[in-house]
Scaffold this motif. Structure first.
Motif, PDB file in Angstrom:
ATOM      1  N   ALA A 266     -29.121  -4.942 -17.066  1.00  0.00           N
ATOM      2  CA  ALA A 266     -28.874  -6.363 -17.322  1.00  0.00           C
ATOM      3  C   ALA A 266     -28.246  -6.555 -18.688  1.00  0.00           C
ATOM      4  CB  ALA A 266     -30.176  -7.160 -17.229  1.00  0.00           C
ATOM      5  N   LEU A 267     -27.352  -7.523 -18.773  1.00  0.00           N
ATOM      6  CA  LEU A 267     -26.795  -7.973 -20.044  1.00  0.00           C
ATOM      7  C   LEU A 267     -27.134  -9.451 -20.190  1.00  0.00           C
ATOM      8  CD1 LEU A 267     -23.250  -6.287 -20.020  1.00  0.00           C
ATOM      9  CD2 LEU A 267     -25.298  -5.537 -21.261  1.00  0.00           C
ATOM     10  N   ASN A 268     -28.063  -9.735 -21.062  1.00  0.00           N
ATOM     11  CA  ASN A 268     -28.491 -11.118 -21.273  1.00  0.00           C
ATOM     12  C   ASN A 268     -28.028 -11.689 -22.605  1.00  0.00           C
ATOM     13  OD1 ASN A 268     -29.982 -11.529 -18.813  1.00  0.00           O
ATOM     14  ND2 ASN A 268     -31.529 -10.128 -19.628  1.00  0.00           N
ATOM     15  N   VAL A 269     -27.654 -10.812 -23.543  1.00  0.00           N
ATOM     16  CA  VAL A 269     -27.184 -11.284 -24.848  1.00  0.00           C
ATOM     17  C   VAL A 269     -25.855 -10.653 -25.242  1.00  0.00           C
ATOM     18  CG1 VAL A 269     -29.487 -11.834 -25.703  1.00  0.00           C
ATOM     19  CG2 VAL A 269     -28.563  -9.535 -26.069  1.00  0.00           C
ATOM     20  N   SER A 270     -25.568  -9.452 -24.761  1.00  0.00           N
ATOM     21  CA  SER A 270     -24.374  -8.715 -25.166  1.00  0.00           C
ATOM     22  C   SER A 270     -23.167  -9.104 -24.317  1.00  0.00           C
ATOM     23  CB  SER A 270     -24.610  -7.209 -25.045  1.00  0.00           C
ATOM     24  OG  SER A 270     -25.748  -6.821 -25.777  1.00  0.00           O
ATOM     25  N   PRO A 271     -21.943  -8.874 -24.827  1.00  0.00           N
ATOM     26  CA  PRO A 271     -20.737  -9.158 -24.047  1.00  0.00           C
ATOM     27  C   PRO A 271     -20.534  -8.138 -22.940  1.00  0.00           C
ATOM     28  CG  PRO A 271     -20.158  -8.145 -26.139  1.00  0.00           C
ATOM     29  CD  PRO A 271     -21.625  -8.411 -26.193  1.00  0.00           C
ATOM     30  N   LEU A 272     -19.579  -8.425 -22.060  1.00  0.00           N
ATOM     31  CA  LEU A 272     -19.347  -7.560 -20.905  1.00  0.00           C
ATOM     32  C   LEU A 272     -18.968  -6.139 -21.288  1.00  0.00           C
ATOM     33  CD1 LEU A 272     -17.484 -10.013 -18.526  1.00  0.00           C
ATOM     34  CD2 LEU A 272     -19.594  -8.786 -17.981  1.00  0.00           C
ATOM     35  N   ASP A 273     -18.219  -5.974 -22.373  1.00  0.00           N
ATOM     36  CA  ASP A 273     -17.808  -4.621 -22.733  1.00  0.00           C
ATOM     37  C   ASP A 273     -18.941  -3.782 -23.304  1.00  0.00           C
ATOM     38  OD1 ASP A 273     -17.865  -6.110 -25.075  1.00  0.00           O
ATOM     39  OD2 ASP A 273     -16.065  -5.205 -25.925  1.00  0.00           O
ATOM     40  N   ALA A 274     -20.133  -4.356 -23.402  1.00  0.00           N
ATOM     41  CA  ALA A 274     -21.313  -3.564 -23.760  1.00  0.00           C
ATOM     42  C   ALA A 274     -21.576  -2.482 -22.711  1.00  0.00           C
ATOM     43  CB  ALA A 274     -22.537  -4.462 -23.900  1.00  0.00           C
ATOM     44  N   ILE A 275     -21.092  -2.695 -21.500  1.00  0.00           N
ATOM     45  CA  ILE A 275     -21.221  -1.686 -20.438  1.00  0.00           C
ATOM     46  C   ILE A 275     -20.609  -0.363 -20.877  1.00  0.00           C
ATOM     47  CG2 ILE A 275     -20.387  -1.074 -18.112  1.00  0.00           C
ATOM     48  CD1 ILE A 275     -20.623  -4.083 -17.419  1.00  0.00           C
ATOM     49  N   LEU A 276     -19.549  -0.420 -21.664  1.00  0.00           N
ATOM     50  CA  LEU A 276     -18.854   0.797 -22.090  1.00  0.00           C
ATOM     51  C   LEU A 276     -19.742   1.701 -22.932  1.00  0.00           C
ATOM     52  CD1 LEU A 276     -15.426  -0.850 -23.016  1.00  0.00           C
ATOM     53  CD2 LEU A 276     -15.986   0.402 -20.913  1.00  0.00           C
ATOM     54  N   ASN A 277     -20.722   1.134 -23.612  1.00  0.00           N
ATOM     55  CA  ASN A 277     -21.605   1.932 -24.465  1.00  0.00           C
ATOM     56  C   ASN A 277     -22.592   2.779 -23.669  1.00  0.00           C
ATOM     57  OD1 ASN A 277     -20.623   1.205 -27.066  1.00  0.00           O
ATOM     58  ND2 ASN A 277     -21.638  -0.780 -26.883  1.00  0.00           N
ATOM     59  N   TRP A 278     -22.642   2.582 -22.374  1.00  0.00           N
ATOM     60  CA  TRP A 278     -23.503   3.427 -21.536  1.00  0.00           C
ATOM     61  C   TRP A 278     -22.821   4.739 -21.177  1.00  0.00           C
ATOM     62  CZ3 TRP A 278     -24.504  -1.055 -17.573  1.00  0.00           C
ATOM     63  CH2 TRP A 278     -25.233  -2.076 -18.204  1.00  0.00           C
ATOM     64  N   PHE A 279     -21.555   4.887 -21.573  1.00  0.00           N
ATOM     65  CA  PHE A 279     -20.765   6.054 -21.212  1.00  0.00           C
ATOM     66  C   PHE A 279     -20.146   6.695 -22.452  1.00  0.00           C
ATOM     67  CE2 PHE A 279     -20.699   2.979 -17.763  1.00  0.00           C
ATOM     68  CZ  PHE A 279     -21.078   3.745 -16.679  1.00  0.00           C
ATOM     69  N   ARG A 280     -19.710   7.926 -22.303  1.00  0.00           N
ATOM     70  CA  ARG A 280     -18.921   8.587 -23.337  1.00  0.00           C
ATOM     71  C   ARG A 280     -17.448   8.324 -23.050  1.00  0.00           C
ATOM     72  NH1 ARG A 280     -19.367  14.110 -22.997  1.00  0.00           N
ATOM     73  NH2 ARG A 280     -20.592  14.066 -21.062  1.00  0.00           N
ATOM     74  N   LEU A 281     -16.720   7.927 -24.063  1.00  0.00           N
ATOM     75  CA  LEU A 281     -15.324   7.549 -23.877  1.00  0.00           C
ATOM     76  C   LEU A 281     -14.363   8.654 -24.260  1.00  0.00           C
ATOM     77  CD1 LEU A 281     -15.348   3.861 -25.207  1.00  0.00           C
ATOM     78  CD2 LEU A 281     -15.807   4.709 -22.892  1.00  0.00           C
ATOM     79  N   SER A 282     -14.828   9.692 -24.911  1.00  0.00           N
ATOM     80  CA  SER A 282     -13.929  10.767 -25.331  1.00  0.00           C
ATOM     81  C   SER A 282     -13.479  11.591 -24.129  1.00  0.00           C
ATOM     82  CB  SER A 282     -14.622  11.676 -26.353  1.00  0.00           C
ATOM     83  OG  SER A 282     -15.808  12.224 -25.796  1.00  0.00           O
ATOM     84  N   PHE A 283     -12.279  12.112 -24.219  1.00  0.00           N
ATOM     85  CA  PHE A 283     -11.712  12.908 -23.127  1.00  0.00           C
ATOM     86  C   PHE A 283     -12.027  14.380 -23.341  1.00  0.00           C
ATOM     87  CE2 PHE A 283      -9.309   9.031 -22.828  1.00  0.00           C
ATOM     88  CZ  PHE A 283      -9.177   8.867 -21.459  1.00  0.00           C
TER      89      PHE A 283
END
Length: 283
Positions: A266-283
């Motif tokens: 759930a995201l009740n206070v954070s913006p939608l792109d907070a979803i990205l912090n659940w993943f590693r973004l490096s290639f």
């Protein structure tokens, strides 16, 4: 042991320390000014941890393991009150002084009190009879705004090869414009019937409802050979639940209680792109 991602609009260091101690975390990794990852969390204390996060107004997510975003294959999103800040049908109704009546039906449907979404949509659209077509553009230009983080979420997901899907019980007038604006790969919604420059109070074709949303996710998953663990689905209302059930990363965004209860995240206070912090973004 697991990872615990904590997010908020603003952090108090003492709050993070308290939750880290409660979780017996092995370490704290900063992900940015509004996000941290607690490492090696003891999930046996999850109930106490969740209560502490809720009291501190923190969004939390137990993630184990933390996957690369590029390993995900689908990002499916609802539109009204999820990707954007309004319920479009309520704002259209305002043009003929029927917003309160339409909004009451919308709320009941989103809370799950009206089980038949098609019926609720038919009732609401009927109240739009006579609305000038120009009112739709006014809603788009004057009332509709992207929710915080929406543009970055879609952009970064696409950069990492995730297929983006917008599935809405709303209307193609808005989904088509958002699809073009954000570069969303696929978009599906309902088409309002318009004659002589005015809404007739009817929907053209089959209604895109709860099961249709889920069917689009299932179809795309089959095409991409995506497992449930490779799907992210974001919604706020009861008609999003069948779609969200197809995704391991089912996300309740500012959602109704029935959705909060069934979603994994759930995201009740954070913006939608907070979803990205659940993943590693490096290639």
């Amino acid at each position: 042991m697991s990872n615990l991602i904590l997010q908020a609009l603003r952090f108090e260091p003492s709050t993070i320390e308290t939750i880290a101690a409660l979780a017996n975390a092995e370490g704290v990794q900063e992900l940015g000014p509004t996000a941290v990852r607690l490492l090696g969390v003891d999930t046996s204390q999850s109930a106490e941890i969740m209560a502490a996060c809720q009291q501190a107004r923190l969004d939390y997510a137990f993630i184990d393991p933390v996957h690369l975003l590029r390993d995900m294959k689908i990002l499916a999103m609802d539109m009204d009150s999820t990707l954007i800040n309004i319920e479009c049908i309520d704002e259209i109704a305002a043009a003929v002084g029927r917003k309160a009546e339409v909004a009451a039906i919308t709320e009941a449907a989103m809370r799950g009190e009206i089980k038949d979404f098609a019926e609720s949509l038919t009732r609401r659209v009927a109240l739009l009879e006579g609305v000038p077509e120009s009112a739709l553009l006014q809603v788009y230009e004057q009332r509709l705004q992207l929710n915080a983080g929406a543009e970055r979420l879609v952009k970064v997901a696409k950069q990492h090869g995730v297929r983006t899907l917008l599935v809405s019980g709303g209307f193609t007038f808005f989904t088509q414009r958002l699809q073009e604006r954000l570069g969303i790969d696929e978009a599906y919604a309902n088409t309002l019937e318009i004659k002589d420059g005015k809404l007739t109070g009817r929907v053209q074709g089959d209604i895109v409802g709860a099961q249709t949303k889920a069917d689009h996710v299932l179809r795309l998953a089959k095409t991409l050979n995506a497992t449930k663990e490779q799907i992210i689905a974001v919604g706020d209302g009861a008609n999003d639940l069948p779609m969200m059930a197809q995704a391991y990363y089912s996300v309740a965004y500012r959602a109704k209680p029935v959705v909060q209860e069934q979603a994994r995240f759930a995201l009740n206070v954070s913006p939608l792109d907070a979803i990205l912090n659940w993943f590693r973004l490096s290639f």
